[in-house]
Write an enzyme that holds these catalytic residues in place. Structure first.
Site, PDB file in Angstrom:
ATOM      1  N   LYS A 181       0.857  -1.193   0.000  1.00  0.00           N
ATOM      2  CA  LYS A 181       0.000   0.000   0.000  1.00  0.00           C
ATOM      3  C   LYS A 181       0.891   1.240   0.000  1.00  0.00           C
ATOM      4  O   LYS A 181       1.507   1.568   1.006  1.00  0.00           O
ATOM      5  CB  LYS A 181      -0.917   0.043   1.235  1.00  0.00           C
ATOM      6  CG  LYS A 181      -2.009   1.091   1.039  1.00  0.00           C
ATOM      7  CD  LYS A 181      -2.543   1.716   2.303  1.00  0.00           C
ATOM      8  CE  LYS A 181      -1.809   2.902   2.806  1.00  0.00           C
ATOM      9  NZ  LYS A 181      -1.799   4.094   1.943  1.00  0.00           N
ATOM     10  N   GLU A 230       9.765   0.911  10.570  1.00  0.00           N
ATOM     11  CA  GLU A 230      10.846   1.903  10.359  1.00  0.00           C
ATOM     12  C   GLU A 230      10.179   3.267  10.520  1.00  0.00           C
ATOM     13  O   GLU A 230       9.354   3.652   9.695  1.00  0.00           O
ATOM     14  CB  GLU A 230      11.430   1.789   8.941  1.00  0.00           C
ATOM     15  CG  GLU A 230      11.950   0.424   8.566  1.00  0.00           C
ATOM     16  CD  GLU A 230      13.209   0.048   9.313  1.00  0.00           C
ATOM     17  OE1 GLU A 230      13.820   0.925   9.956  1.00  0.00           O
ATOM     18  OE2 GLU A 230      13.565  -1.127   9.270  1.00  0.00           O
ATOM     19  N   CYS A 282      13.668  10.731   7.055  1.00  0.00           N
ATOM     20  CA  CYS A 282      13.607  10.207   8.428  1.00  0.00           C
ATOM     21  C   CYS A 282      14.935  10.368   9.155  1.00  0.00           C
ATOM     22  O   CYS A 282      14.979  10.579  10.358  1.00  0.00           O
ATOM     23  CB  CYS A 282      13.187   8.750   8.403  1.00  0.00           C
ATOM     24  SG  CYS A 282      14.189   7.772   7.275  1.00  0.00           S
ATOM     25  N   GLU A 333       9.684  15.763  15.390  1.00  0.00           N
ATOM     26  CA  GLU A 333      10.069  15.645  13.986  1.00  0.00           C
ATOM     27  C   GLU A 333       9.268  16.653  13.173  1.00  0.00           C
ATOM     28  O   GLU A 333       8.042  16.557  13.101  1.00  0.00           O
ATOM     29  CB  GLU A 333       9.779  14.219  13.515  1.00  0.00           C
ATOM     30  CG  GLU A 333      10.335  13.921  12.158  1.00  0.00           C
ATOM     31  CD  GLU A 333      10.035  12.498  11.703  1.00  0.00           C
ATOM     32  OE1 GLU A 333       8.898  12.027  11.901  1.00  0.00           O
ATOM     33  OE2 GLU A 333      10.942  11.862  11.137  1.00  0.00           O
TER      34      GLU A 333
HETATM   35  P1  NAP Z   1       2.466   8.167   7.939  1.00  0.00           P
HETATM   36  O1  NAP Z   1       1.454   9.227   8.052  1.00  0.00           O
HETATM   37  O2  NAP Z   1       2.754   7.325   9.123  1.00  0.00           O
HETATM   38  O3  NAP Z   1       2.010   7.269   6.701  1.00  0.00           O
HETATM   39  C1  NAP Z   1       2.790   6.192   6.255  1.00  0.00           C
HETATM   40  C2  NAP Z   1       1.896   5.191   5.564  1.00  0.00           C
HETATM   41  O4  NAP Z   1       0.965   4.660   6.523  1.00  0.00           O
HETATM   42  C3  NAP Z   1       1.048   5.782   4.442  1.00  0.00           C
HETATM   43  O5  NAP Z   1       0.934   4.831   3.410  1.00  0.00           O
HETATM   44  C4  NAP Z   1      -0.282   6.014   5.136  1.00  0.00           C
HETATM   45  O6  NAP Z   1      -1.373   6.068   4.246  1.00  0.00           O
HETATM   46  C5  NAP Z   1      -0.354   4.805   6.036  1.00  0.00           C
HETATM   47  N1  NAP Z   1      -1.256   4.943   7.188  1.00  0.00           N
HETATM   48  C6  NAP Z   1      -1.666   6.070   7.805  1.00  0.00           C
HETATM   49  N2  NAP Z   1      -2.497   5.759   8.833  1.00  0.00           N
HETATM   50  C7  NAP Z   1      -2.613   4.416   8.857  1.00  0.00           C
HETATM   51  C8  NAP Z   1      -3.321   3.487   9.681  1.00  0.00           C
HETATM   52  N3  NAP Z   1      -4.093   3.884  10.706  1.00  0.00           N
HETATM   53  N4  NAP Z   1      -3.206   2.161   9.424  1.00  0.00           N
HETATM   54  C9  NAP Z   1      -2.427   1.730   8.421  1.00  0.00           C
HETATM   55  N5  NAP Z   1      -1.743   2.556   7.593  1.00  0.00           N
HETATM   56  C10 NAP Z   1      -1.832   3.886   7.817  1.00  0.00           C
HETATM   57  O7  NAP Z   1       3.883   8.740   7.474  1.00  0.00           O
HETATM   58  P2  NAP Z   1       4.177   9.732   6.281  1.00  0.00           P
HETATM   59  O8  NAP Z   1       3.711  11.070   6.693  1.00  0.00           O
HETATM   60  O9  NAP Z   1       3.687   9.156   4.999  1.00  0.00           O
HETATM   61  O10 NAP Z   1       5.781   9.653   6.217  1.00  0.00           O
HETATM   62  C11 NAP Z   1       6.591  10.401   7.024  1.00  0.00           C
HETATM   63  C12 NAP Z   1       7.069   9.595   8.214  1.00  0.00           C
HETATM   64  O11 NAP Z   1       7.760   8.428   7.759  1.00  0.00           O
HETATM   65  C13 NAP Z   1       8.067  10.349   9.049  1.00  0.00           C
HETATM   66  O12 NAP Z   1       7.784  10.163  10.400  1.00  0.00           O
HETATM   67  C14 NAP Z   1       9.401   9.708   8.672  1.00  0.00           C
HETATM   68  O13 NAP Z   1      10.400   9.858   9.645  1.00  0.00           O
HETATM   69  C15 NAP Z   1       8.998   8.305   8.461  1.00  0.00           C
HETATM   70  N6  NAP Z   1       9.996   7.592   7.651  1.00  0.00           N
HETATM   71  C16 NAP Z   1      10.793   6.657   8.247  1.00  0.00           C
HETATM   72  C17 NAP Z   1      11.766   5.992   7.499  1.00  0.00           C
HETATM   73  C18 NAP Z   1      12.625   4.942   8.119  1.00  0.00           C
HETATM   74  O14 NAP Z   1      13.156   4.114   7.370  1.00  0.00           O
HETATM   75  N7  NAP Z   1      12.788   4.915   9.441  1.00  0.00           N
HETATM   76  C19 NAP Z   1      11.919   6.284   6.139  1.00  0.00           C
HETATM   77  C20 NAP Z   1      11.084   7.237   5.568  1.00  0.00           C
HETATM   78  C21 NAP Z   1      10.115   7.885   6.336  1.00  0.00           C
HETATM   79  P3  NAP Z   1      -1.899   7.507   3.705  1.00  0.00           P
HETATM   80  O15 NAP Z   1      -0.849   8.003   2.812  1.00  0.00           O
HETATM   81  O16 NAP Z   1      -3.148   7.193   3.024  1.00  0.00           O
HETATM   82  O17 NAP Z   1      -2.077   8.376   4.921  1.00  0.00           O
END
Ligand code: NAP
Length: 497
Positions: free
Chosen positions: A191, A267, A301, A400
């Site tokens: 997804k 992650e 991240c 963050e």
């Molecule tokens: P996010 O809001 O957590 O969303 C990530 C994914 O999860 C998206 O596909 C999102 O779908 C989905 N999602 C949201 N709510 C959900 C739920 N209740 N159940 C299941 N899936 C759900 O994160 P983001 O804003 O896209 O990305 C930024 C974050 O990713 C930052 O915190 C960053 O640090 C972290 N990150 C970490 C790494 C690592 O390797 N540690 C790498 C890159 C990014 P939707 O798009 O439809 O909301």
């Protein structure tokens, strides 16, 4: 590809034929309910295409298809050497379509074309090729039993894996999840983030072309709160791999506990420390301090958002970093000279502006940036921003922001630098800059993060594991350690008469 002009890239973009349908059972198809959602170009706010907006009925169908593919053994039981050939061929096909996929990623995410051609696509190709090439070199074990027994310890695929990925590195994180999960024989449902589904949809078709059997990989675009949640709660999913925010990661652990205890690897976010001692190569450290925060507009991240600087050089070093920050003024992602593009969307732009206001209210000193720019383009651009005189207790040092905002914090000695670095809920990455080998190693060893650089930032490649300590997560992407997240260990104990 390297000598293309901004105009060339815009002409190529105008001529692109973009796939927006879901990918299930080896076919592109509309969402079962026929719903779609527009995906926008962050560079100008315009609609790129309407993408299938999958719901729980699509998820149930995809899980059923993936389960059948897994149980048929068409992929899971294939000789590792044959799985390798499919993955290597897939990597080659992505490489053959590198320009198109890089362009899709730039349009969908707002990433500079220099980055998508130079980093994102090559990194995805290498990840898939490397994992494919590795899988027929992995041996299982025979344990040290008495002579009348033989005990086999085998690594077996989990079954059906769901992968949920974010918008900041859509192609890279997709490759980090798909390469090891498919290499180890699982069937997978990916997804993508709602606002960045395009590169994953494109490479799914190339996987089929490479010979991946139907039903082994599905890509379902759709909302995290409903589709993602449904997958995470689904009893038909054996493993869940996630990259995204810590907040959603915690929710996914709960979903696992409320359903079938699916293996869940996360992650998550970071607030990474970048520690600079007075005896470091300050010219290099200043260049990389800016790279560490402003690369990908700070939507990274591992961004080194806490610049922790020895007090004796702080004033001078901040001036050097502010000078370097000017190299990161944002511009059109399709201009090959652009280093930083827009924020992903208006909501993220507002988050960044809100945190800059919070930093000011908290008493930090704004040394550079702090303003939205290029608003007339319709895009979400923000200046590279540096706050000096930050206290590690301030919100801009603890939370963050996910934008081009650096917080500079002073320290007096190594002990204090380490204490500040470790005073965070996160533990994803960090770096230390010093020409004293003792200082560098002692500090690197004491900082509790998954990846630590010495005299570099963002170091690493597919050969090393990537993941976080503390609330930055629990899994490991990349390297052969990633195979652990997608396999169960099985013991077979044999006794001889
Ligand atoms: P996010 O809001 O957590 O969303 C990530 C994914 O999860 C998206 O596909 C999102 O779908 C989905 N999602 C949201 N709510 C959900 C739920 N209740 N159940 C299941 N899936 C759900 O994160 P983001 O804003 O896209 O990305 C930024 C974050 O990713 C930052 O915190 C960053 O640090 C972290 N990150 C970490 C790494 C690592 O390797 N540690 C790498 C890159 C990014 P939707 O798009 O439809 O909301």
């Amino acid at each position: 590809m390297l000598d293309r002009t901004r105009q060339d890239w815009h002409s190529l973009a105008d001529a692109l034929d973009i796939e927006g349908r879901a990918f299930i059972n080896g076919q592109y198809r509309e969402a079962l309910a026929g719903e779609t959602r527009a995906t926008l170009n962050p560079a100008d706010g315009r609609r790129l295409i309407d993408v299938a907006n999958c719901g729980i009925e699509d998820a149930d169908y995809a899980v059923d298809i993936a389960r059948r593919a897994f149980e048929s053994g068409i992929w899971a039981d294939m000789a590792p050497a044959d799985r390798k050939m499919v993955l290597v061929r897939w990597a080659e096909l992505i490489e053959d379509h590198a320009e198109e996929i890089a362009l899709l990623e730039s349009l969908d995410v707002g990433k500079p074309i220099a980055d998508t051609t130079g980093v994102d696509v090559p990194s995805a190709v290498r990840t898939i090729r490397w994992s494919g090439e590795a899988i027929d070199k992995v041996y299982d074990q025979i344990s040290p039993t008495p002579a009348d027994c033989l005990a086999l310890v085998q690594r077996l695929p989990l079954g059906v894996v769901a992968a949920i990925v974010p918008w900041n590195f859509p192609l890279s994180t997709t490759a980090w999840k798909l390469a090891p999960s498919l290499a180890t024989g699982n069937s997978v449902i990916l997804k993508p983030a709602s606002n960045t589904p395009l590169s994953a949809l494109r490479i799914a078709g190339l996987a089929s072309e490479a010979g991946l059997p139907d039903g082994v990989l599905q890509v379902l675009p759709g909302p995290g709160g409903s589709l993602g949640r449904h997958l995470a709660l689904h009893d038909g999913i054996d493993g869940l791999t996630f990259t995204g925010s810590t907040e959603v990661g915690k929710q996914l652990m709960r979903y696992s506990g409320e359903s079938n205890l699916k293996r869940t690897f996360l992650e998550l976010g970071g607030k990474s420390p970048n520690i600079v001692f007075a005896d470091a190569n300050l010219d290099k450290a200043a260049v990389m301090a800016a790279v560490a925060v402003f690369y990908n507009g700070g939507q990274t991240c591992t961004a080194g958002t806490r610049l922790i600087v020895e007090e004796s050089i702080r004033e001078k070093f901040v001036e050097m970093v502010v000078a370097k920050s000017r190299d990161w003024m944002p511009g059109d992602p399709l201009d090959p000279s652009t280093a930083m593009g827009p924020m992903i969307d208006a909501a993220q732009l507002k988050t960044v502006a809100d945190y800059v206001a919070i930093g000011r209210e908290e008493g930090a000193s704004l040394a550079a940036g702090g303003t939205q720019v290029l608003a007339d383009t319709g895009g979400c651009y923000y200046e590279p921003t540096v706050f000096d005189a930050v206290d590690n207790g301030m919100r801009i040092a603890r939370e963050e922001i996910f934008g081009p905002v650096m917080s500079v914090i002073g320290f007096r000695d190594a002990e204090e630098a380490v204490a500040i670095a470790n005073d965070s809920i996160y533990g994803l990455a960090g770096a230390v800059w010093s020409n004293n080998i003792n200082t560098a190693h002692r500090v690197a060893a004491a900082v509790r993060v998954g990846t630590m650089g010495i005299n570099n930032y963002f170091g690493g490649d597919i050969t090393v594991p990537f993941g976080g300590f503390k609330q930055s997560g629990n899994g490991r992407d990349k390297s052969m350690h990633a195979f652990d997240d997608y396999t169960e260990l099985k013991t077979t104990w044999i006794e001889f008469d």
